[in-house]
Design an enzyme around this catalytic site. Structure first.
Site, PDB file in Angstrom:
ATOM      1  N   CYS A   6       0.924  -1.145  -0.180  1.00 39.61           N
ATOM      2  CA  CYS A   6      -0.193  -0.089  -0.094  1.00 39.61           C
ATOM      3  C   CYS A   6       0.812   1.247  -0.039  1.00 39.61           C
ATOM      4  O   CYS A   6       1.797   1.561   0.969  1.00 39.61           O
ATOM      5  CB  CYS A   6      -1.096   0.018   1.145  1.00 39.61           C
ATOM      6  SG  CYS A   6      -1.687   1.356   1.349  1.00 39.61           S
TER       7      CYS A   6
ATOM      8  N   CYS B 243       0.453   3.484   3.049  1.00 39.50           N
ATOM      9  CA  CYS B 243       1.127   2.840   4.174  1.00 39.50           C
ATOM     10  C   CYS B 243       2.764   3.050   4.074  1.00 39.50           C
ATOM     11  O   CYS B 243       3.285   3.642   5.195  1.00 39.50           O
ATOM     12  CB  CYS B 243       1.040   1.595   4.216  1.00 39.50           C
ATOM     13  SG  CYS B 243      -0.640   1.009   4.824  1.00 39.50           S
TER      14      CYS B 243
ATOM     15  N   ASP C  22      -0.534  16.174  -2.622  1.00 44.25           N
ATOM     16  CA  ASP C  22      -1.005  15.061  -3.593  1.00 44.25           C
ATOM     17  C   ASP C  22       0.121  15.465  -4.689  1.00 44.25           C
ATOM     18  O   ASP C  22       0.291  16.492  -5.177  1.00 44.25           O
ATOM     19  CB  ASP C  22      -2.371  15.705  -4.187  1.00 44.25           C
ATOM     20  CG  ASP C  22      -3.026  14.306  -5.077  1.00 44.25           C
ATOM     21  OD1 ASP C  22      -3.885  13.603  -4.600  1.00 44.25           O
ATOM     22  OD2 ASP C  22      -2.266  14.240  -6.055  1.00 44.25           O
TER      23      ASP C  22
ATOM     24  N   HIS D 177      -3.925   1.627   8.295  1.00 47.58           N
ATOM     25  CA  HIS D 177      -4.480   1.006   7.207  1.00 47.58           C
ATOM     26  C   HIS D 177      -5.926   0.805   7.160  1.00 47.58           C
ATOM     27  O   HIS D 177      -6.259  -0.075   7.787  1.00 47.58           O
ATOM     28  CB  HIS D 177      -3.531   0.057   6.472  1.00 47.58           C
ATOM     29  CG  HIS D 177      -4.372  -0.337   5.144  1.00 47.58           C
ATOM     30  ND1 HIS D 177      -3.890   0.217   3.826  1.00 47.58           N
ATOM     31  CD2 HIS D 177      -5.230  -1.119   4.715  1.00 47.58           C
ATOM     32  CE1 HIS D 177      -4.673  -0.260   2.972  1.00 47.58           C
ATOM     33  NE2 HIS D 177      -5.471  -0.958   3.302  1.00 47.58           N
TER      34      HIS D 177
ATOM     35  N   ASN E 263     -13.262  10.209  -2.093  1.00 42.20           N
ATOM     36  CA  ASN E 263     -13.690   9.200  -3.258  1.00 42.20           C
ATOM     37  C   ASN E 263     -13.853   7.761  -2.419  1.00 42.20           C
ATOM     38  O   ASN E 263     -12.820   7.370  -2.033  1.00 42.20           O
ATOM     39  CB  ASN E 263     -12.555   9.443  -4.398  1.00 42.20           C
ATOM     40  CG  ASN E 263     -12.549  10.605  -4.950  1.00 42.20           C
ATOM     41  OD1 ASN E 263     -13.848  11.262  -4.993  1.00 42.20           O
ATOM     42  ND2 ASN E 263     -11.634  11.125  -5.347  1.00 42.20           N
TER      43      ASN E 263
ATOM     44  N   GLY F  20     -14.378   6.772  -8.310  1.00 41.84           N
ATOM     45  CA  GLY F  20     -13.093   6.817  -8.841  1.00 41.84           C
ATOM     46  C   GLY F  20     -11.911   6.859  -8.034  1.00 41.84           C
ATOM     47  O   GLY F  20     -10.666   7.181  -8.160  1.00 41.84           O
TER      48      GLY F  20
ATOM     49  N   HIS G  30      -6.366   3.008   0.609  1.00 43.09           N
ATOM     50  CA  HIS G  30      -6.134   3.499   1.954  1.00 43.09           C
ATOM     51  C   HIS G  30      -6.896   4.884   2.190  1.00 43.09           C
ATOM     52  O   HIS G  30      -6.636   5.748   1.128  1.00 43.09           O
ATOM     53  CB  HIS G  30      -4.527   3.749   2.037  1.00 43.09           C
ATOM     54  CG  HIS G  30      -4.068   4.085   3.490  1.00 43.09           C
ATOM     55  ND1 HIS G  30      -2.989   3.507   3.928  1.00 43.09           N
ATOM     56  CD2 HIS G  30      -4.484   5.106   4.204  1.00 43.09           C
ATOM     57  CE1 HIS G  30      -3.079   4.211   5.418  1.00 43.09           C
ATOM     58  NE2 HIS G  30      -3.564   5.095   5.328  1.00 43.09           N
TER      59      HIS G  30
ATOM     60  N   HIS H 144      -8.445   8.113   2.539  1.00 42.86           N
ATOM     61  CA  HIS H 144      -7.784   9.582   2.375  1.00 42.86           C
ATOM     62  C   HIS H 144      -8.774  10.578   2.086  1.00 42.86           C
ATOM     63  O   HIS H 144      -9.704  10.079   1.388  1.00 42.86           O
ATOM     64  CB  HIS H 144      -6.644   9.501   1.524  1.00 42.86           C
ATOM     65  CG  HIS H 144      -7.117   9.180   0.086  1.00 42.86           C
ATOM     66  ND1 HIS H 144      -7.230   7.763  -0.412  1.00 42.86           N
ATOM     67  CD2 HIS H 144      -7.373   9.672  -1.021  1.00 42.86           C
ATOM     68  CE1 HIS H 144      -7.583   7.910  -1.769  1.00 42.86           C
ATOM     69  NE2 HIS H 144      -7.759   8.960  -2.103  1.00 42.86           N
TER      70      HIS H 144
ATOM     71  N   HIS I 205      -9.260  14.212   0.435  1.00 41.37           N
ATOM     72  CA  HIS I 205      -8.687  15.563  -0.329  1.00 41.37           C
ATOM     73  C   HIS I 205      -9.041  17.059   0.391  1.00 41.37           C
ATOM     74  O   HIS I 205     -10.318  17.077   0.416  1.00 41.37           O
ATOM     75  CB  HIS I 205      -9.261  15.321  -1.651  1.00 41.37           C
ATOM     76  CG  HIS I 205      -8.763  14.317  -2.729  1.00 41.37           C
ATOM     77  ND1 HIS I 205      -7.908  14.180  -3.379  1.00 41.37           N
ATOM     78  CD2 HIS I 205      -9.413  12.924  -2.504  1.00 41.37           C
ATOM     79  CE1 HIS I 205      -7.775  12.866  -4.014  1.00 41.37           C
ATOM     80  NE2 HIS I 205      -8.773  12.151  -3.376  1.00 41.37           N
TER      81      HIS I 205
HETATM   82  P1  5GP Z   1      -8.413   8.798  -5.112  1.00 44.53           P
HETATM   83  O1  5GP Z   1      -8.996   8.740  -6.378  1.00 44.53           O
HETATM   84  O2  5GP Z   1      -8.029   7.403  -4.841  1.00 44.53           O
HETATM   85  O3  5GP Z   1      -9.298   9.532  -4.122  1.00 44.53           O
HETATM   86  O4  5GP Z   1      -7.046   9.855  -5.095  1.00 44.53           O
HETATM   87  C1  5GP Z   1      -5.642   9.101  -4.903  1.00 44.53           C
HETATM   88  C2  5GP Z   1      -4.664  10.437  -5.019  1.00 44.53           C
HETATM   89  O5  5GP Z   1      -3.673  10.061  -4.342  1.00 44.53           O
HETATM   90  C3  5GP Z   1      -4.779  11.129  -6.388  1.00 44.53           C
HETATM   91  O6  5GP Z   1      -5.134  12.490  -6.198  1.00 44.53           O
HETATM   92  C4  5GP Z   1      -3.277  10.869  -6.597  1.00 44.53           C
HETATM   93  O7  5GP Z   1      -2.538  12.068  -7.513  1.00 44.53           O
HETATM   94  C5  5GP Z   1      -2.437  10.830  -5.358  1.00 44.53           C
HETATM   95  N1  5GP Z   1      -1.243   9.972  -5.106  1.00 44.53           N
HETATM   96  C6  5GP Z   1      -1.223   8.590  -5.762  1.00 44.53           C
HETATM   97  N2  5GP Z   1      -0.091   8.218  -5.592  1.00 44.53           N
HETATM   98  C7  5GP Z   1       0.523   9.018  -4.880  1.00 44.53           C
HETATM   99  C8  5GP Z   1       2.124   9.156  -4.155  1.00 44.53           C
HETATM  100  O8  5GP Z   1       2.786   8.124  -4.397  1.00 44.53           O
HETATM  101  N3  5GP Z   1       2.443  10.315  -3.690  1.00 44.53           N
HETATM  102  C9  5GP Z   1       1.333  11.322  -3.423  1.00 44.53           C
HETATM  103  N4  5GP Z   1       1.826  12.432  -2.525  1.00 44.53           N
HETATM  104  N5  5GP Z   1       0.226  11.402  -3.890  1.00 44.53           N
HETATM  105  C10 5GP Z   1      -0.162  10.267  -4.607  1.00 44.53           C
HETATM  106 ZN    ZN Z   2      -2.364   1.379   3.516  1.00 44.08          ZN
END
Ligand code: 5GP
Ligand code: ZN
Length: 114
Positions: free
Chosen positions: A6, A9, A32, A48, A89, A95, A100, A102, A104
């Site tokens: 992950c 994580c 992000d 997690h 999300n 989407g 994990h 999170h 935004h």
């Molecule tokens: P989700 O669509 O799952 O809500 O958004 C995942 C977010 O995680 C996306 O906006 C993507 O740009 C961000 N993200 C994915 N991998 C990484 C990473 O390795 N580092 C950082 N800082 N953000 C990430």
């Molecule tokens: Zn995780």
């Protein structure tokens, strides 16, 4: 508990780097990697859980802190006054890409509903 493979994580444990905005015992906030707004920060529980489906596994204090840290981050990044979107999300139709949990925090421009 962390989950093998992950990415968040790994960020929470420091194994992978991130631009950290806020760090405390159970909660981490970082920029992000592919920002969709002038301010785009992710707030995560360090423990997690994949999505809101599992949010009940988190201590109540951590869930509360995710909300409070979002506001603190918005203040730190100077968008608390102008306003910001707080968005989770959850699942396929929303989407969700990283499983994990999170939140935004997005601001610095008008953030409409999709
Ligand atoms: P989700 O669509 O799952 O809500 O958004 C995942 C977010 O995680 C996306 O906006 C993507 O740009 C961000 N993200 C994915 N991998 C990484 C990473 O390795 N580092 C950082 N800082 N953000 C990430
Ligand atoms: Zn995780």
């Amino acid at each position: 508990m962390s989950e093998n493979g992950c990415i968040f994580c790994k960020i929470a444990s420091g194994e992978i780097g991130a631009e950290v905005v806020h760090d405390e015992e159970g909660v981490l906030a970082f920029v992000d990697i592919d920002g969709k707004a002038p301010v785009h920060v992710l707030v995560i529980p360090k423990e997690h859980v994949s999505s809101l489906e599992e949010v009940g596994r988190l201590p109540a204090g951590v869930v509360k802190r995710i909300l409070e840290v979002a506001q603190e981050v918005a203040e730190k990044m100077d968008v608390a006054g102008s306003g910001y979107a707080f968005r989770i999300n959850n699942g396929r139709d929303a989407g969700q890409e990283v499983f994990h949990l999170h939140a935004h925090v997005m601001g610095g421009r008008k953030m409409g509903m999709p």
